[in-house]
Design a protein around this motif. Structure first.
Motif, PDB file in Angstrom:
ATOM      1  N   MET A  63      -4.353   6.339   4.000  1.00 20.55           N
ATOM      2  CA  MET A  63      -4.738   7.710   4.352  1.00 20.55           C
ATOM      3  C   MET A  63      -3.642   8.523   5.037  1.00 20.55           C
ATOM      4  N   ILE A  64      -2.630   7.876   5.573  1.00 17.94           N
ATOM      5  CA  ILE A  64      -1.724   8.527   6.504  1.00 17.94           C
ATOM      6  C   ILE A  64      -0.918   9.685   5.905  1.00 17.94           C
ATOM      7  N   ASP A  65      -0.723   9.684   4.599  1.00 15.12           N
ATOM      8  CA  ASP A  65       0.021  10.784   3.984  1.00 15.12           C
ATOM      9  C   ASP A  65      -0.890  11.962   3.625  1.00 15.12           C
ATOM     10  N   GLY A  66      -2.186  11.843   3.940  1.00  9.65           N
ATOM     11  CA  GLY A  66      -3.121  12.941   3.692  1.00  9.65           C
ATOM     12  C   GLY A  66      -3.685  12.958   2.284  1.00  9.65           C
ATOM     13  N   ASP A  67      -3.319  11.979   1.476  1.00 10.53           N
ATOM     14  CA  ASP A  67      -3.792  11.928   0.097  1.00 10.53           C
ATOM     15  C   ASP A  67      -4.173  10.495  -0.236  1.00 10.53           C
ATOM     16  N   ILE A  68      -5.435  10.265  -0.564  1.00 11.41           N
ATOM     17  CA  ILE A  68      -5.878   8.924  -0.931  1.00 11.41           C
ATOM     18  C   ILE A  68      -5.765   8.791  -2.442  1.00 11.41           C
ATOM     19  N   ASP A  69      -4.770   8.043  -2.847  1.00 16.01           N
ATOM     20  CA  ASP A  69      -4.536   7.791  -4.256  1.00 16.01           C
ATOM     21  C   ASP A  69      -5.426   6.632  -4.695  1.00 16.01           C
ATOM     22  N   TYR A  70      -5.967   6.709  -5.894  1.00 20.15           N
ATOM     23  CA  TYR A  70      -6.872   5.657  -6.374  1.00 20.15           C
ATOM     24  C   TYR A  70      -6.195   4.287  -6.392  1.00 20.15           C
ATOM     25  N   ARG A  71      -4.874   4.252  -6.633  1.00 17.74           N
ATOM     26  CA  ARG A  71      -4.162   2.968  -6.665  1.00 17.74           C
ATOM     27  C   ARG A  71      -4.121   2.337  -5.267  1.00 17.74           C
ATOM     28  N   ILE A 101       0.857  -1.201   0.000  1.00 14.38           N
ATOM     29  CA  ILE A 101       0.000   0.000   0.000  1.00 14.38           C
ATOM     30  C   ILE A 101       0.886   1.242   0.000  1.00 14.38           C
ATOM     31  N   LEU A 102       1.939   1.220   0.810  1.00 12.49           N
ATOM     32  CA  LEU A 102       2.870   2.351   0.886  1.00 12.49           C
ATOM     33  C   LEU A 102       3.449   2.666  -0.489  1.00 12.49           C
ATOM     34  N   LEU A 103       3.785   1.643  -1.250  1.00 14.87           N
ATOM     35  CA  LEU A 103       4.406   1.839  -2.561  1.00 14.87           C
ATOM     36  C   LEU A 103       3.413   2.180  -3.675  1.00 14.87           C
ATOM     37  N   LYS A 124       6.814   5.498   9.366  1.00 14.30           N
ATOM     38  CA  LYS A 124       6.619   5.455  10.817  1.00 14.30           C
ATOM     39  C   LYS A 124       5.537   4.429  11.161  1.00 14.30           C
ATOM     40  N   MET A 125       4.422   4.471  10.452  1.00 15.99           N
ATOM     41  CA  MET A 125       3.346   3.526  10.715  1.00 15.99           C
ATOM     42  C   MET A 125       3.796   2.094  10.441  1.00 15.99           C
ATOM     43  N   LEU A 126       4.519   1.882   9.351  1.00 10.20           N
ATOM     44  CA  LEU A 126       5.006   0.554   9.007  1.00 10.20           C
ATOM     45  C   LEU A 126       5.815  -0.042  10.157  1.00 10.20           C
ATOM     46  N   TYR A 127       6.749   0.737  10.687  1.00 16.18           N
ATOM     47  CA  TYR A 127       7.598   0.243  11.769  1.00 16.18           C
ATOM     48  C   TYR A 127       6.833   0.118  13.090  1.00 16.18           C
ATOM     49  N   GLU A 128       5.841   0.967  13.313  1.00 21.10           N
ATOM     50  CA  GLU A 128       5.001   0.828  14.511  1.00 21.10           C
ATOM     51  C   GLU A 128       4.198  -0.468  14.464  1.00 21.10           C
ATOM     52  N   ARG A 129       3.620  -0.763  13.308  1.00 23.26           N
ATOM     53  CA  ARG A 129       2.836  -1.997  13.176  1.00 23.26           C
ATOM     54  C   ARG A 129       3.762  -3.220  13.277  1.00 23.26           C
ATOM     55  N   ALA A 130       4.951  -3.112  12.721  1.00 23.07           N
ATOM     56  CA  ALA A 130       5.920  -4.207  12.834  1.00 23.07           C
ATOM     57  C   ALA A 130       6.278  -4.443  14.298  1.00 23.07           C
ATOM     58  N   ASN A 131       6.499  -3.366  15.029  1.00 20.25           N
ATOM     59  CA  ASN A 131       6.809  -3.470  16.451  1.00 20.25           C
ATOM     60  C   ASN A 131       5.658  -4.136  17.202  1.00 20.25           C
ATOM     61  N   TYR A 132       4.431  -3.753  16.878  1.00 23.58           N
ATOM     62  CA  TYR A 132       3.251  -4.371  17.487  1.00 23.58           C
ATOM     63  C   TYR A 132       3.254  -5.889  17.255  1.00 23.58           C
TER      64      TYR A 132
END
Length: 162
Positions: A95-103, A26-28, A39-47
């Protein structure tokens, strides 16, 4: 041979890697990497108790979404609640970057299908998540707020084999 990890532990680790891999995809998806996404990726990984080294092994040298897709198979969580948490995280990443891209949105929908949600509920689920993320204080509150949709999803999936 004696193993330090039980099959249950191995499965948990594989599910965690699958989850982080999906977040990475999703990030890519929009072609841009935002600091909040990482930041979110590493937080979820830590979880999920994955180390930075384990996350880096998932993400390193992946210039294309499909580069290592076969290395980390998708593992569908067993319960509807776990599937909801999975799609919730993917929607947050979208959503985390403030822009919802259609992809990103299309990829979330694809994952919702893979998670076993029926196609006719996916748009409603994703739209409800995007409207409610940020307006509730935690995931459990979000789950309660969206329970009527989740209940429909559960009933639909309980009547259909996965």
């Amino acid at each position: 041979m004696f193993s330090l990890f039980s099959n249950k532990d191995k499965k948990k680790k594989q599910m965690a890697r699958s989850h982080i891999n999906a977040l990475w995809e999703i990030l890519l998806a929009d072609g841009r990497t935002h600091a909040n996404e990482l930041k979110m990726l590493y937080e979820r990984a830590n979880y999920h108790k994955l180390t930075k080294k384990e996350v880096d092994a998932i993400t390193i040298n992946r210039n294309e979404i499909s580069a290592n897709k076969d290395d980390i198979p998708f593992i569908k969580p067993e319960t509807v609640e776990e599937r909801f948490h999975f799609i919730y995280d993917l929607t947050c990443m979208m959503m985390i970057d403030g822009d919802i891209d259609y992809r990103e949105k299309e990829m979330c929908k694809d994952y919702a299908l893979r998670l076993g949600f029926q196609r006719n509920f996916i748009d409603e689920l994703i739209d409800s998540l995007t409207k409610n993320i940020g307006s509730v204080s935690n995931l459990n509150e979000m789950y309660r707020k969206l329970y009527p949709i989740i209940k429909k999803l559960k009933m639909a999936n309980d009547n259909k084999s996965s």
